[in-house]
Scaffold this motif. Structure first.
Motif, PDB file in Angstrom:
ATOM      1  N   LEU A  56      -4.040   0.982  -4.365  1.00  0.00           N
ATOM      2  CA  LEU A  56      -4.266   1.478  -5.371  1.00  0.00           C
ATOM      3  C   LEU A  56      -5.011   0.273  -5.930  1.00  0.00           C
ATOM      4  N   SER A  57      -5.980   0.571  -7.238  1.00  0.00           N
ATOM      5  CA  SER A  57      -6.666  -0.693  -7.541  1.00  0.00           C
ATOM      6  C   SER A  57      -5.759  -1.591  -8.311  1.00  0.00           C
ATOM      7  N   PRO A  58      -6.096  -2.716  -8.394  1.00  0.00           N
ATOM      8  CA  PRO A  58      -5.303  -3.845  -9.342  1.00  0.00           C
ATOM      9  C   PRO A  58      -5.021  -3.275 -10.742  1.00  0.00           C
ATOM     10  N   GLY A  59      -3.747  -3.418 -11.207  1.00  0.00           N
ATOM     11  CA  GLY A  59      -3.509  -3.132 -12.439  1.00  0.00           C
ATOM     12  C   GLY A  59      -3.235  -1.540 -12.865  1.00  0.00           C
ATOM     13  N   GLN A  60      -3.420  -0.954 -11.944  1.00  0.00           N
ATOM     14  CA  GLN A  60      -3.133   0.613 -12.047  1.00  0.00           C
ATOM     15  C   GLN A  60      -1.806   1.125 -11.781  1.00  0.00           C
ATOM     16  N   GLN A  61      -1.158   2.007 -12.184  1.00  0.00           N
ATOM     17  CA  GLN A  61      -0.115   2.665 -11.825  1.00  0.00           C
ATOM     18  C   GLN A  61      -0.406   4.167 -11.156  1.00  0.00           C
ATOM     19  N   LEU A  62       0.512   4.674 -10.403  1.00  0.00           N
ATOM     20  CA  LEU A  62       0.154   6.050  -9.677  1.00  0.00           C
ATOM     21  C   LEU A  62       0.693   7.223 -10.403  1.00  0.00           C
ATOM     22  N   ALA A  63      -0.161   8.224 -10.559  1.00  0.00           N
ATOM     23  CA  ALA A  63       0.146   9.421 -11.311  1.00  0.00           C
ATOM     24  C   ALA A  63       0.284  10.572 -10.226  1.00  0.00           C
ATOM     25  N   VAL A  64       1.392  11.072  -9.846  1.00  0.00           N
ATOM     26  CA  VAL A  64       1.480  12.030  -8.796  1.00  0.00           C
ATOM     27  C   VAL A  64       1.944  13.470  -9.599  1.00  0.00           C
ATOM     28  N   SER A  65       1.210  14.639  -9.138  1.00  0.00           N
ATOM     29  CA  SER A  65       1.993  15.847  -9.609  1.00  0.00           C
ATOM     30  C   SER A  65       1.711  16.800  -8.154  1.00  0.00           C
ATOM     31  N   GLN A  95       0.878  -1.280  -0.028  1.00  0.00           N
ATOM     32  CA  GLN A  95      -0.030  -0.006  -0.134  1.00  0.00           C
ATOM     33  C   GLN A  95       0.822   1.087   0.030  1.00  0.00           C
ATOM     34  N   LEU A  96       0.194   2.262  -0.401  1.00  0.00           N
ATOM     35  CA  LEU A  96       0.968   3.686  -0.644  1.00  0.00           C
ATOM     36  C   LEU A  96       0.777   4.474   0.835  1.00  0.00           C
ATOM     37  N   ALA A  97       2.043   4.817   1.120  1.00  0.00           N
ATOM     38  CA  ALA A  97       1.848   5.885   2.454  1.00  0.00           C
ATOM     39  C   ALA A  97       2.238   7.146   1.965  1.00  0.00           C
ATOM     40  N   VAL A  98       1.724   8.139   2.304  1.00  0.00           N
ATOM     41  CA  VAL A  98       1.739   9.555   1.775  1.00  0.00           C
ATOM     42  C   VAL A  98       1.973  10.559   2.882  1.00  0.00           C
ATOM     43  N   SER A 147     -13.062   2.911   0.582  1.00  0.00           N
ATOM     44  CA  SER A 147     -12.370   1.648   1.047  1.00  0.00           C
ATOM     45  C   SER A 147     -10.640   1.878   0.578  1.00  0.00           C
ATOM     46  N   ASP A 148     -10.513   2.640  -0.517  1.00  0.00           N
ATOM     47  CA  ASP A 148      -9.210   2.666  -0.887  1.00  0.00           C
ATOM     48  C   ASP A 148      -8.416   3.673   0.088  1.00  0.00           C
ATOM     49  N   VAL A 149      -8.861   4.196   0.891  1.00  0.00           N
ATOM     50  CA  VAL A 149      -8.282   4.937   1.850  1.00  0.00           C
ATOM     51  C   VAL A 149      -8.235   4.339   3.247  1.00  0.00           C
TER      52      VAL A 149
END
Lengths: 318, 318
Positions: B35-44, A40-43, B20-22
């Motif tokens: 993160l949902s399965p198969g997804q990558q994280l985009a950050v800005s 999981q992602l910690a931010v 539920s994702d938090v």
């Protein structure tokens, strides 16, 4: 040269050092990152403002180091492994020498922590450093502030109080960066490896940014419990004992901020294992009290409880 | 009340609305996100500074909206779906009325975009709003600045130029928030749904923050190509045409910033499909030129090329 080039020029590593988890790095609209399976992602985000969080005349390398360290410390407190960071830099002017030293301090800690700079922006204004850190933690294993149970031991890593004493020395004119107290203030070490080592063992955790008592109270409130501290058990750093009266030393240990040590609770039966895990890090873990049912902090003179923590907006206290 | 409580008080939604994702939301050392399965994280990350990115007397709800919108626009440009955001707020004072209106503007856009506020901090200083946004994009499907190929069409969503004209109106004293140009400046709409719709179709994409020509040049440089624009094809917003000479309108369209429309390239054969996908959003997609091999921007009078974009630190241009 774009705004981002300004960061990139001073902070980017060669593309050859790219990592497979960084799908898109610096230079697009977003960074795109690949989390490891099962993680999981910690931010966390932390803002350091000149003359509030650090003196304007602090060494720029220390400013860069500290701005990242305080953010990484939040990952440590969750037991997360550092992976990626973004830097939002607001600068009064583009001074290449200052920026280069700042970047050296930031980058050195980032590389040592495995925390890749993947984005950011640069704007003009009063020196303000916003750092967002991203870490990974195995699903369900993040350390929380809540979770402390009656009977657990309260334990602290290292020797808190040194940073506050170091800041006082700085304000008195001490400028030798190798002075151990100054070093503690200027270059705090986020306890990332210790946080990871506490996974599955600590029942709760927090990092000490505002002061031991203030942050302990956050942990206790989140857990719905209290603590009885043993004043005699506090770890007292040698350079503090060498220069201050015992009461002043304890005041620094209990209320000094900026050390970024970890405060954890563990079942009494697990203390030895916790200490064993931290031994390779040369990091002592000192039990300083015990969780009790009655809310609040007990066992210490009320004079130590008077100046807890740091509030930027006292007028909104109600 | 802690610093974070100050944000939480004005910005947090009821816990019942938790997702539920938090895994861990506001109030611990980090947020923990799944993160949902198969997804990558985009950050800005984007920083908005008073009197640089917005006028100090702008409506606080608009300041809150814009600060988030400019960050979300980066997710849109990558084709990512908005998921989570962090807010680093630096305030000169804790003014409850200002904060409440600011939070209303921020929260309304956050909720409508599915972007949950999961962390942040509050410090004292000149008004500065740092927003980190996190989105998800299916692995390998992020839109990039690079990827434009010779022969592709260059196309733009909506009607750029309105925001710059709106800012000019604001500076001239116009204060009716329903004025269409003011609205375009004060409440830009990040093109999140359009960005998602362009996945698998656009060969490259960027959002227009600095100005159409400036951002087009970023895309061209990343792709190693050039573009020939057709001045006659530019989409001209009615309220611009109604009040300005044609040359001035084109100047706004080509060099005005702050609209946050998307600029994409698509194969000529895919234009109709791209337009069809945006039709349900009531968002026109106007072809304005074509990618060519020769680097640079061709086909328009050099007078339009003189004031490209925005640089906070002209002294580091070299």
């Amino acid at each position: 040269m774009s705004e981002f080039d300004l960061i990139a020029r001073y902070l980017s590593r060669p593309a050859a050092a790219g990592r497979s988890d960084v799908v898109v790095g610096n230079g697009d609209d977003c960074a795109v990152l690949a989390l490891s399976p099962g993680q999981q992602l910690a931010v966390s985000v932390d803002t350091s403002v000149v003359d509030i969080h650090f003196p304007h005349d602090a060494p720029p390398a220390a400013i860069g180091h500290r701005a990242l360290a305080v953010a990484l410390s939040d990952l440590a407190a969750m037991g997360a492994r550092a992976r990626w960071c973004c830097l939002a830099l607001t600068l009064p002017a583009a001074d290449p020498a200052w920026l280069e030293a700042f970047a050296d301090g930031f980058r050195e800690l980032a590389e040592r922590s495995g925390c890749e700079l993947v984005g950011g922006d640069v704007t003009r204004g009063a020196l303000t450093i916003g750092v967002t850190v991203h870490g990974e933690v195995p699903a369900g294993q993040a350390l929380r502030r809540r979770g402390a149970r009656e009977g657990d031991l309260v334990a602290v890593t290292g020797y808190p109080g040194r940073a506050a004493a170091g800041l006082a020395r700085w304000q008195q004119g001490e400028r030798d960066p190798r002075h151990p107290l100054l070093e503690a203030y200027l270059r705090p070490e986020p306890r990332l490896a210790a946080g990871e080592a506490m996974r599955g063992l600590a029942t709760s955790a927090i990092d000490i940014s505002d002061g031991l008592l203030a942050d302990l109270q956050h942990l206790l409130s989140a857990s719905g419990v209290g603590a009885r501290l043993d004043l005699e058990a506090l770890p007292l750093a040698t350079p503090l004992r060498a220069t201050l009266e015992l009461d002043d030393v304890r005041q620094r240990v209990l209320n000094g901020g900026d050390d970024y040590e970890l405060l954890v609770t563990v079942a009494a039966a697990d203390l030895a294992e916790a200490q064993r895990r931290l031994a390779p890090l040369h990091l002592p873990l000192t039990p300083i009290g015990r969780i009790v049912d009655a809310e609040g902090i007990h066992g210490i003179d009320p004079c130590y409880l008077e100046r807890q923590g740091w509030n930027h907006f006292p007028e909104v206290l109600s």
